[in-house]
Design an enzyme around this catalytic site. Structure first.
Site, PDB file in Angstrom:
ATOM      1  N   ASP A 193      67.719   6.565 -21.838  1.00 55.23           N
ATOM      2  CA  ASP A 193      68.846   6.404 -20.921  1.00 55.23           C
ATOM      3  C   ASP A 193      69.092   4.924 -20.671  1.00 55.23           C
ATOM      4  O   ASP A 193      68.412   4.292 -19.863  1.00 55.23           O
ATOM      5  CB  ASP A 193      68.534   7.125 -19.604  1.00 55.23           C
ATOM      6  CG  ASP A 193      69.745   7.126 -18.684  1.00 55.23           C
ATOM      7  OD1 ASP A 193      70.783   6.543 -19.078  1.00 55.23           O
ATOM      8  OD2 ASP A 193      69.659   7.716 -17.599  1.00 55.23           O
ATOM      9  N   HIS A 232      76.608  12.558 -16.221  1.00 54.56           N
ATOM     10  CA  HIS A 232      75.894  11.417 -16.779  1.00 54.56           C
ATOM     11  C   HIS A 232      75.939  11.487 -18.301  1.00 54.56           C
ATOM     12  O   HIS A 232      76.153  12.561 -18.863  1.00 54.56           O
ATOM     13  CB  HIS A 232      74.438  11.464 -16.276  1.00 54.56           C
ATOM     14  CG  HIS A 232      73.679  10.218 -16.539  1.00 54.56           C
ATOM     15  ND1 HIS A 232      74.186   8.967 -16.279  1.00 54.56           N
ATOM     16  CD2 HIS A 232      72.416  10.020 -17.014  1.00 54.56           C
ATOM     17  CE1 HIS A 232      73.290   8.063 -16.590  1.00 54.56           C
ATOM     18  NE2 HIS A 232      72.195   8.677 -17.046  1.00 54.56           N
ATOM     19  N   CYS A 288      78.051   4.878 -17.210  1.00 53.28           N
ATOM     20  CA  CYS A 288      76.999   5.352 -18.107  1.00 53.28           C
ATOM     21  C   CYS A 288      77.506   5.652 -19.517  1.00 53.28           C
ATOM     22  O   CYS A 288      76.818   5.383 -20.510  1.00 53.28           O
ATOM     23  CB  CYS A 288      76.309   6.563 -17.522  1.00 53.28           C
ATOM     24  SG  CYS A 288      77.440   7.829 -16.946  1.00 53.28           S
TER      25      CYS A 288
END
Lengths: 337, 693
Positions: free
Chosen positions: B481, B465, B421
């Site tokens: 995201d 994250h 991520c």
């Protein structure tokens, strides 16, 4: 008797401390009166934190402060546990003394300069165990009492005898710090015990033979040592040095030589005859001669000026003579009555 | 039995050594190994002394050892005033004291230090097993104290242990009452000494690979207990850190807080900052129980609108507290999930969120510029295009990205196309900034497991994250995201489902989380966590506020004074009950009532100088009474009766019928009462005559 108070407050015997001694002594003898048998309970047990108890409280406070400063609840919990433990130990320490029955048993007198023995029985009332209880009088050695399987334990306390007459050992301290040492529970008890202290025997050279009087009738003391009297059949217990080995070697049964003291030599012991100048030494000299006469089974009479003792030589007579010496113009009048 | 009262009993030495080893055992994890070797040497030395094979060290040797230890601590830690060296010093003193343990006093010092050592362990661990440690070590140290105070050799260690466990158990209720009622207070002074444990978590700076390291850890990061329904998984974005600065390789926070005064300024400006958040949807309230993180940021759902007064909001809308969070902390937050933030951006913020180093990642930069040109410089189309690119092209979401070179984003975008991520967020923000759209990387956690017990969510380190925020004119900061476009499973189900087979937690073979597929194990894990969660709520986190809530709700106590008084009141009451029970109710069982009556009679006679001797039978005692006493005939007669009756009852128990036994007992009691009354009357009379004459 005032010794304990003195020890508590001040060693110097100035007027103020003496005043407190008296106060303390009056108070304690009112609170815990002298009795032959004392049952320890809330009326006569004192309990206070010991020095380790105070240190422990400091540790608990330190843990508490760290708990507050770190905002750490487990530390706080530990400090609360420590404080609870401290509080609980009051009950447990008290319990380790309460319910004990302490009673006076016999005493053993002695001569000045020796140690008189006081025998004390510590007994439990019930089946609770008692551990690590310490008994002592002022500075004497500490005696430990543990009661688990046995119901009672006898302890012997030895006290230095410093003066003739009756020796009152003063208050006995019974104390315990079991189980954790945070608290000390104790009691000062007076079991009304006293031991007879005789003067210290002081050797001297007088010639009591000058006072030998002729006595009518041949009274022989069969256990004397001076003159040969005859032979008798050996009985076990006879001194081995008196055995007649010669006759044994001739094939005859073992015999013992018997000796007697000549009865006509009766000593009169007079206080005024003693060579020393001060009265205590004179009494010491008399004591020496009384003992010597008793050892040799010599008949003696005692003349102390104030009182006289007629001729005799049995153990009771000796004892009477010794106690007259002990009580001569008694130093402790209150203990005499 | 005469003993030196200062000598420690030999048995208690073993107790002391065991207590020391028990107390020090959990410190293994944070005390250097050489300290333990040293400690064992001390124990061994003491053991040799115990066996008489070695003597106590001379004072010179002792001070030499002490100096050596101090120097080694100083060398090892460089400084002495901080927590670790202090604890090491405590441990060393603790064991050094063992070889100079001669007297009772020394033993007390060691055992009191033990209690303190137990306390220091709680700085490191507040977990539920710490209670087990507390119980065991507390009992053992108390046992050692008891052993120290015993003088009888008959004892088994088991007896001592039993006694100490009994004492410990009796202390527990008192301690609990104190714990609940004793008013909590703020720290009295600032403790600089806090543990520096190797906490795994987000850092103040991330390079894209960092978060993939976190992905390998199954440690718990925090728990969040919701006061209402738990929002759906795709909305659980736990915003923690905002990274605005980029140096070409790694992202870091816009400002690092250095001074306390700066914090106070921020605290003052917090309401102003809060006014920049406009809430559009329903609010969510929850309580976070955060494990130690070592940084100042608080974890919240985006965007927080109401939180505790000691937290300040930064210009990037992250929350910080005044000190790094080094111990368990919990706080209440209210967040809004639909919001509009900072619609009118201040110029300096605008510029901050645009800065880029010139000489890095030229390929990506020119690619972005070209793309922006072709998309007619429309930011929203640009965003959509890049996200689609991640989705449709051959980008792989993996925990094991290949090593990137100097221009890491170029390598990632056009060479490897594999990343975690952090890589996607970083590349996305880089492209946005290249074309002049303000953007930044946000670090935190996403999702979490909903516990079947209790209304809370567990978030682990592998839930860490990174995502992006973009500022759009008219919309303010919008959260985007990129990972959701690469690996939609990650957002919908979690990391485990998003990864290729066996990649999830591959280094922690024994982590229970790894086997969440097993239903039975999973339930067990959740119940264990629920226990821990409840433990944290009830005990670890029972602070001033919770205490006030709890006590005012249940006991109507609202002031510290009333709490303190009720604590002391309850304790006093319990203590009295216990004391009465221990001293009065637990009466002697051994001696029966007949014996008691008889002993009372004997005690009465003792005042007449007639003490019943130890082991003296009733008959011979009676004979002595007759012979020695000056009692009159009626008293002698009743003494005879009493003795006879006592013997009949005591030695003929079986022969007597039950009714008969009671009659006889009553009779004996009456006789003894009468006798004692007469005796005291007589004594009084004697006393009177004495006074008259």
């Amino acid at each position: 008797m005032y010794g304990l108070g003195r020890k508590l407050f001040n060693h110097k015997r100035d007027t103020i401390s003496f005043f407190f001694d008296r106060k303390f002594s009056d108070w304690i003898s009112k609170k815990i009166p002298a009795r032959e048998q004392i049952r320890l309970n809330k009326k006569n047990i004192f309990i206070l934190p010991s020095k380790y108890g105070f240190v422990f409280l400091i540790v608990a406070a330190a843990v508490f402060l760290s708990g507050v400063n770190y905002s750490n609840n487990l530390m706080l919990l530990l400090s609360f546990l420590l404080i609870s433990l401290f509080t609980l130990s009051v009950v447990f320490t008290f319990r380790n003394l309460s319910g004990l029955v302490i009673s006076a048993s016999e005493t053993e007198g002695c001569f000045v300069g020796e140690q008189a023995m006081f025998r004390i029985v510590v007994e439990r009332d019930g089946d609770r165990c008692y551990e690590n209880i310490r008994l002592y009088i002022l500075d004497t050695a500490v005696e430990l009492v543990n009661l688990f399987d046995q119901r009672e334990q006898t302890v012997e306390l030895l006290v230095d005898a410093t003066a003739r007459g009756y020796l009152n050992p003063g208050r006995i301290t019974v104390e315990t710090i079991f189980p954790l040492g945070f608290f000390k529970a104790w009691s000062w008890i007076d079991l009304n015990m006293k031991a007879l202290i005789f003067p210290k025997p002081i050797e001297c050279q007088i010639s009591p033979s000058a006072d030998v009087k002729s006595q009518s009738g041949p009274i022989a003391n069969p256990h004397g040592a001076d003159d040969f009297y005859g032979l008798k059949r050996y009985t076990p217990g006879d001194p081995i040095s008196h055995c007649c080995w010669k006759s044994l070697s001739r094939g005859q049964p073992l015999t013992t030589k018997e000796f007697v003291n000549p009865v006509d030599s009766t000593i009169s012991l007079r206080l005024s005859d003693m060579p020393a100048s001060d009265i205590e030494t004179k009494l010491g000299n008399l004591c020496y001669w009384v003992i010597k006469s008793a050892e040799q089974s010599q008949f003696f009479s005692l003349d102390l000026g104030d009182s006289q003792l007629t001729v005799g030589n049995d153990p009771n007579h000796t004892r009477e003579a010794l106690s007259r010496l002990a009580f001569y113009r008694a130093l402790q009048e209150e203990s005499l009555q | 039995m005469k003993v030196d009262q200062h000598q420690i009993p030999r048995e208690s030495l073993i107790w002391i050594i065991v207590a020391q080893l028990v107390c020090v055992s959990p410190h293994i994890s944070h005390v250097p190994f050489w300290v333990f070797i040293f400690s064992f040497l001390c124990v061994y030395w003491r053991w040799l002394i115990y066996q008489g094979r070695l003597s106590h060290p001379k004072p010179r040797v002792r001070s030499f050892i002490a100096v050596i230890c101090l120097v080694s601590i100083a060398v090892y830690y460089k400084k002495l005033y901080s927590l670790e060296p202090a604890i090491v010093l405590l441990v060393i003193t603790y064991f050094l004291k063992l070889i100079e343990l001669y007297r009772t006093k020394d033993a007390y010092v060691i055992l009191f230090l033990s209690y303190f050592l137990i306390a220091t362990e709680f700085i490191y661990s507040n977990k539920i097993w710490a209670v087990l440690y507390l119980a065991i070590s507390f009992s053992v140290v108390t046992g050692a104290l008891i052993a120290l105070n015993r003088s009888h050799r008959r004892h088994h260690s088991l007896d001592t242990l039993k006694a100490s466990v009994k004492l410990a158990f009796l202390s527990i209720p008192f301690a609990i009452v104190f714990f609940i009622f004793f008013p909590r207070m703020p720290p009295l002074w600032v403790m600089d000494m806090s543990p520096n444990s190797g906490v795994i978590g987000l850092g103040e700076e991330i390079s894209p690979g960092d978060i993939s390291d976190l992905g390998k850890s199954s440690k718990l990061a925090f728990r969040a207990e919701f006061f209402g329904p738990i929002p759906s998984r795709d909305r659980l974005y736990w915003r923690t850190m905002v990274y605005s600065n980029f140096d070409g390789r790694s992202w870091s926070k816009a400002s690092t807080l250095t001074t306390q005064s700066k914090f106070w300024r921020l605290l003052m400006k917090t309401p102003e900052q809060l006014s920049r958040i406009e809430s559009l949807g329903p609010d969510v309230s929850y309580r976070i129980s955060l494990e130690p993180t070592n940084f100042r940021e608080l974890v919240t759902l985006q965007m927080p609108i109401n939180f505790e007064k000691d937290a300040a909001m930064l210009t990037d809308f992250s929350l910080i507290v005044d000190k790094p969070i080094k111990s368990f902390r919990s706080y209440n937050v209210t967040s809004t999930l639909d919001y509009r933030v900072e619609q009118s951006i201040r110029p300096w913020v605008y510029h901050r969120e645009l800065q880029l180093p010139n000489n890095y990642n030229p390929i990506t930069r020119s690619y972005a510029l070209r793309l922006y040109e072709t998309l007619k410089k429309d930011p929203e189309t640009m965003i959509q295009y890049v996200l689609n690119k991640f989705n449709t092209e051959n980008y792989v979401y993996t925990l094991k990205p290949p090593l990137m070179g100097r221009d890491s984003i170029d390598d990632f975008m056009f060479k490897h196309q594999r990343g975690f991520c952090g890589h996607y967020a970083s590349a996305f923000v880089f492209m946005m900034r290249s074309v002049g759209i303000p953007a930044r990387v946000v670090g935190g956690y996403h999702g979490g497991e909903v516990s079947p017990f209790g209304n809370y969510v567990l978030v682990h380190q592998f839930d860490a994250h990174a995502w992006a925020e973009v500022w759009l004119d008219g919309k303010g900061w919008v959260s985007i995201d990129p990972t959701a476009y690469v690996a939609p499973d990650r957002i919908a189900f979690g990391l485990e489902d998003a990864l290729e087979e066996d990649e999830f937690l591959e280094n922690s073979l024994f982590s229970a989380v790894k086997y969440s597929g097993n239903k039975y194990l999973n339930n067990l894990r959740f119940s264990w966590d629920y226990i821990n969660h409840s433990w944290n709520k009830a005990v670890v986190n029972y602070d001033k506020q919770r205490q006030l809530e709890f006590l005012s709700r249940n006991f109507g106590l609202s002031s510290s004074l009333s709490m303190l008084l009720s604590a002391l009141g309850i304790i006093l009451l319990a203590f009295l009950i216990l004391a009465v029970y221990l001293l009065l109710v637990s009466k002697p069982k051994g001696s029966n009532e007949i014996d008691l009556l008889y002993t009372r009679w004997c005690r009465g006679l003792a005042s007449e100088a007639l003490i019943r001797k130890v082991g003296e039978g009733p008959t011979s005692y009676l004979a002595r009474i007759k012979k020695d006493s000056h009692l009159d005939d009626t008293l002698i007669e009743s003494a005879e009766k009493i003795t006879e009756l006592y013997q009949v009852i005591q030695y003929n128990k079986e022969g007597l019928e039950k009714a008969n036994y009671y009659d006889n007992k009553q009779k004996l009691a009456k006789l003894i009462k009468l006798f004692l009354r007469k005796l005291s009357a007589r004594k009084r009379r004697k006393f009177m005559t004495k006074r008259i004459f």
